[in-house]
Scaffold this active site. Structure first.
Site, short mmCIF file in Angstrom:
data_model
loop_
_atom_site.label_atom_id
_atom_site.label_comp_id
_atom_site.label_asym_id
_atom_site.label_seq_id
_atom_site.Cartn_x
_atom_site.Cartn_y
_atom_site.Cartn_z
N LYS A 1 -1.02 3.66 -3.28
CA LYS A 1 -1.04 4.59 -4.42
C LYS A 1 -2.34 5.40 -4.43
O LYS A 1 -2.31 6.62 -4.59
CB LYS A 1 -0.87 3.78 -5.71
CG LYS A 1 -0.80 4.60 -6.98
CD LYS A 1 -0.06 3.86 -8.06
CE LYS A 1 -0.81 2.70 -8.66
NZ LYS A 1 -1.91 3.08 -9.54
N SER A 2 -3.46 4.73 -4.26
CA SER A 2 -4.76 5.43 -4.32
C SER A 2 -4.85 6.48 -3.22
O SER A 2 -5.30 7.61 -3.46
CB SER A 2 -5.90 4.43 -4.12
OG SER A 2 -5.95 3.55 -5.20
N ARG B 1 -4.92 10.80 -3.45
CA ARG B 1 -6.03 11.56 -2.85
C ARG B 1 -5.54 12.50 -1.76
O ARG B 1 -6.09 13.58 -1.56
CB ARG B 1 -7.08 10.58 -2.32
CG ARG B 1 -7.87 9.91 -3.45
CD ARG B 1 -8.50 8.61 -3.00
NE ARG B 1 -9.41 8.03 -3.99
CZ ARG B 1 -9.04 7.24 -5.00
NH1 ARG B 1 -7.75 6.97 -5.20
NH2 ARG B 1 -9.93 6.74 -5.83
N ARG C 1 -5.50 4.96 -23.04
CA ARG C 1 -6.58 4.53 -22.14
C ARG C 1 -7.84 5.41 -22.29
O ARG C 1 -7.74 6.59 -22.61
CB ARG C 1 -6.07 4.51 -20.70
CG ARG C 1 -4.92 3.52 -20.57
CD ARG C 1 -4.43 3.39 -19.16
NE ARG C 1 -5.42 2.85 -18.27
CZ ARG C 1 -5.28 2.79 -16.95
NH1 ARG C 1 -4.19 3.27 -16.38
NH2 ARG C 1 -6.22 2.28 -16.20
N ASP D 1 -6.70 -4.71 -9.18
CA ASP D 1 -5.30 -4.52 -9.58
C ASP D 1 -4.44 -5.76 -9.32
O ASP D 1 -3.26 -5.77 -9.67
CB ASP D 1 -4.71 -3.33 -8.82
CG ASP D 1 -5.29 -2.01 -9.31
OD1 ASP D 1 -5.80 -1.98 -10.45
OD2 ASP D 1 -5.23 -1.02 -8.57
N LYS E 1 -6.57 -1.53 -18.47
CA LYS E 1 -5.64 -1.04 -17.45
C LYS E 1 -4.35 -0.57 -18.14
O LYS E 1 -4.35 -0.31 -19.33
CB LYS E 1 -5.36 -2.15 -16.43
CG LYS E 1 -6.60 -2.53 -15.61
CD LYS E 1 -6.98 -1.41 -14.68
CE LYS E 1 -8.25 -1.70 -13.93
NZ LYS E 1 -8.78 -0.56 -13.22
C1 S3P Z 1 -7.99 3.30 -8.61
C2 S3P Z 1 -9.06 2.63 -9.13
C3 S3P Z 1 -8.94 1.47 -10.03
C4 S3P Z 1 -7.54 0.86 -9.96
C5 S3P Z 1 -6.45 1.90 -10.03
C6 S3P Z 1 -6.59 2.87 -8.86
C7 S3P Z 1 -8.22 4.46 -7.73
O1 S3P Z 1 -9.16 1.88 -11.36
O2 S3P Z 1 -7.37 -0.07 -11.01
O3 S3P Z 1 -5.17 1.30 -9.96
O4 S3P Z 1 -7.27 4.89 -7.04
O5 S3P Z 1 -9.34 4.97 -7.72
P1 S3P Z 1 -10.64 1.89 -12.02
O6 S3P Z 1 -11.41 2.96 -11.39
O7 S3P Z 1 -10.42 2.13 -13.48
O8 S3P Z 1 -11.20 0.52 -11.74
#
Ligand code: S3P
Length: 733
Positions: free
Chosen positions: A320-321, A325, A421, A614, A641
């Site tokens: 996902k991250s 990006r 959030r 996560d 979260k």
């Molecule tokens: C993420 C960073 C994390 C993670 C989220 C994805 C990212 O969040 O919990 O699911 O892709 O940079 P935080 O930056 O709030 O820790």
């Protein structure tokens, strides 16, 4: 209601009468129709109790609690309402079903000099290309919307609302003007186009046999050209101005397309077609209520039967991250970026839509592939409205950084969960960089970023370990003058830094600091997104806790800033082997083999917390199945979260008979026997998946409520879980 008088027994009036009869409503239904033959047909069909040829015949029978529904052709509705108003007492409710409202209101105001308080304008959004009483359909209004445009709030409104709801419709209210504009765009314009297209081909084409070659697509597209011509003639006249506005908008788009085809302007054509396809797919999903989750209307439940083990080779969806990006940087690059393995989940799709809304042409996703036609660092355009990013915190926070350097303002909004959030964690550093950022109360979304081209570079110490905050500041830093530096309290995931380097951008790092110079450019590249270790984690824990399990998760990203889950499970005694380690597009990848092994509770080292942030929902399940106690501290971020994951997981574990004590920044879980019960996910995807895994070691079934959000990060979870050996059934309620 005691009596309903239906004036005009066509499809609309006849279907309401039929629906009330079908549902056994104790209402006398009286039809008013000029032709006796129509009344006789309706009587034979059993949809009315009696019929008269004129309202005057029964007007004095009507009183409070009775209703007259005018369902005659649009252009005659106002006259019928005026004569009904003259004939019956003001206590009788008057309503109608005409597809346009403004013309009726104007006509009543002109002819009566006022709007009767007992008149409630209505419009059922339902129909068919068939007409007449014989087409009456008792199910026509079920799960359809009825729009009311009332000019006052009173008992007449309540009565009309109840009437429509009693036949299964959903009632909405809006202003007359909004109604007419919305309907002109979504209903009247499509009818104009369908009639015009068929007429063009039927009359102006030189090939008489043209329709012989037409297939299903043509049939689908032109279905509405078989609708009642008189009715649609009336509607066009009645809603003239709004229809003309909608046609003008369409003509403009069509003439731009004409030019684009003539000039072979690929970007324009692909832009229109990809945006339209995405919009239509989304609309169809919404209509089917299968996705783009509307928690008010969709409740998806999982029922997990106890026991079993997990085996086989699985590939979970893309990271996902990295998916977020790749869309963001690909959009800002010079040239075309090809992405494969993208996560086709709602979160990444929301980012995709946001960039389409800012003018980026993106083809796909098609089997995980995207082709992004980058617009360069300064090529984004102001979006036509707020950017809606659904459930995706990463999209909102990273986009905030990118928007800071644009020459326009934009608002980011999200779903119910995202709206709760905190966003000041990104708004504050962006303000330090010299721009105005607005948020709702206490720093919650929506968040409006007033972009500026004179951003100040800053050195920012993030108060919490957050890759999203770090990435937001670095992405804004791309547009700032000078060096932007982020100092983290602990190392967090570094996908932004790695991908920037992949796009040819210099990023430097030293212990917990990372910095870059603003003003550079990004060069398009190819990206292969590895499978998401956060999704793989559910199966890693599943295999670790279920005797007899042996599972291999293929092509999983094992970036060292993400592998906390492997380290923690290994400390608990898990049997995990990394196979075939390799590097793909700057990210390390491996196949992960996990075999069952008895787990023991541990005190989780705090330095592993950001590297497994996560994965705690499912790690708590591992802890519940371990011998002894597991203690987590230093994880207060879990409280902000998609849900408060400390509280929600503790409650869920307690429901299943586990001794779980939430603390301010973690939890103490004593291993024990998971029992049976119903879990609330609080709309959090990872809570739903964690408890699905728990079923493997439970003594009875586990029901998990509100699982629709699983689609945000893990489309296909249910099938993969079943394939692996988890006994999961879904139920929509
Ligand atoms: C993420 C960073 C994390 C993670 C989220 C994805 C990212 O969040 O919990 O699911 O892709 O940079 P935080 O930056 O709030 O820790």
């Amino acid at each position: 209601m005691r009596k309903l008088v239906v004036i005009g027994l066509g499809l609309i009036g006849g279907s309401l009468a039929a629906a009330l009869k079908k549902r056994g409503q104790a209402i006398e239904i009286i039809a008013v129709a000029r032709r006796q033959e129509t009344i006789d047909t309706a009587l034979t069909m059993g949809i009315i109790d009696r019929g008269v040829n004129a309202l005057s015949g029964i007007a004095n029978e009507l009183g409070e609690g009775d209703c007259i529904f005018v369902a005659v052709p649009t252009l005659s509705v106002a006259d019928q309402l005026i004569s009904a108003h003259a004939l019956v007492a003001n206590s009788v409710t008057l309503t109608d079903g005409a597809s346009t409202k403004g013309n009726i209101i104007t006509s009543l105001e002109e002819k009566l000099g006022f709007l009767p308080e007992n008149y409630v304008p209505g419009h059922p959004i339902a129909g068919s290309e068939q007409s007449g009483v014989t087409a009456a359909n008792p199910s026509l209004y079920e799960q359809h919307r009825v729009i009311l445009t009332p000019h006052c709030e009173n008992q007449h409104c309540d009565l009309v609302k109840d009437l429509w709801e009693s036949v299964g419709a959903e009632v909405l209210t809006m202003s007359v003007q909004e109604h007419d504009e919305v309907l002109a765009a979504t209903s009247h314009l499509p009818h104009v186009i369908a009639y015009s297209l068929v007429d063009t081909l039927a009359h102006d084409s030189h090939n008489e046999n043209l329709f012989r070659y037409a297939a299903g697509g043509f049939k689908d597209f032109t279905r509405i050209a078989s609708s009642d011509p008189t009715m649609w003639h009336d509607i066009m006249i009645a809603n003239k101005q709004s229809v003309l506005n909608a046609i003008a908008l369409f003509q403009n788009n069509l003439s731009q397309l004409t030019t684009a085809i003539n000039n072979e302007d690929h970007a324009h054509l692909l832009g229109v077609f990809t945006r339209a396809k995405a919009a239509r797919d989304r609309f169809i999903k919404q209509l089917n209520k299968s996705s783009y989750i509307d928690p008010m209307t969709q409740t998806l439940q999982y029922i997990i039967q106890p026991g079993g083990s997990v085996t086989g080779n699985l590939r979970v969806p893309g990271d996902k991250s990295i998916s977020h990006r790749s869309i963001m940087l690909g959009s800002l690059a010079d040239g075309v970026t090809e992405v494969s393995g993208i996560l086709e989940g709602e979160d990444a799709l929301a980012t995709l839509q946001a960039f389409r809304d800012m003018g980026v042409v993106i083809e796909g996703p098609e089997n995980g592939k995207l082709t992004i036609h980058g617009v360069g660092m300064k090529g984004l355009k102001a979006p036509p409205g707020p950017l809606y990013v659904g459930n995706a915190g990463t999209a909102m926070r990273l986009l905030a950084g990118l928007l800071a350097g644009q020459n326009f303002s934009a608002t980011l909004t999200g779903d119910n969960s995202l709206t709760k959030r905190p966003m000041n964690r990104v708004a504050n550093p962006l303000r330090d960089m010299g721009i105005t950022v607005e948020t709702a109360e206490s720093g919650r979304p929506p968040i409006t970023i007033h972009g500026s081209q004179s951003l100040k570079a800053i050195t920012y110490k993030t108060p919490m370990a957050s890759a999203q905050v770090k990435s937001c500041v670095l992405l804004a830093g791309l547009y700032a003058k000078g060096t932007t530096k982020v100092i983290e309290p602990a190392v967090t995931r570094d996908h932004t830094e790695r991908m920037l380097k992949g796009f040819g951008y210099k990023v430097q790092r030293d212990d917990n600091s990372v910095w870059l110079e603003g003003g550079g450019r990004l060069k398009a590249m190819s990206i292969e997104v590895p499978a998401d270790i956060s999704s793989a984690a559910f199966f890693m824990v599943a295999a670790s806790i279920a005797p007899g399990s042996d599972i291999t998760l293929e092509h999983v990203g094992i970036n060292p800033t993400r592998t906390g889950v492997i380290d923690i499970l290994r400390l608990m005694g898990a049997d995990i082997t990394l196979l075939n380690e390799r590097e793909v597009g700057g990210e390390p990848v491996a196949d992960i083999r996990v075999r069952y092994s008895e787990l023991t509770g541990i005190t989780i080292p705090e330095d592993l917390v950001p590297l497994a942030i996560d994965e705690f929902p499912v790690l708590f399940i591992a802890a519940a199945c371990a011998k002894g106690s597991t203690v987590l501290t230093g994880a207060s971020e879990l409280r902000v979260k998609e849900s408060d994951r400390i509280q929600v997981m503790a409650e869920g574990l307690q429901t299943l008979g586990i001794d779980a004590t939430p603390t301010a920044d973690g939890m103490i879980v004593k291993g024990g026997q998971l029992t049976t019960g119903t879990i609330e996910t609080h709309d959090d995807h990872r809570i739903a998946m964690a408890f699905s895994v728990a079923g493997l070691r439970a003594s009875g079934p586990i029901t998990i409520n509100n699982c629709a959000h699983v689609a945000t990060s893990f489309p296909g979870f249910e099938d993969l879980a079943k394939k692996a050996g988890i006994s999961l059934e879904r139920q929509s309620i």
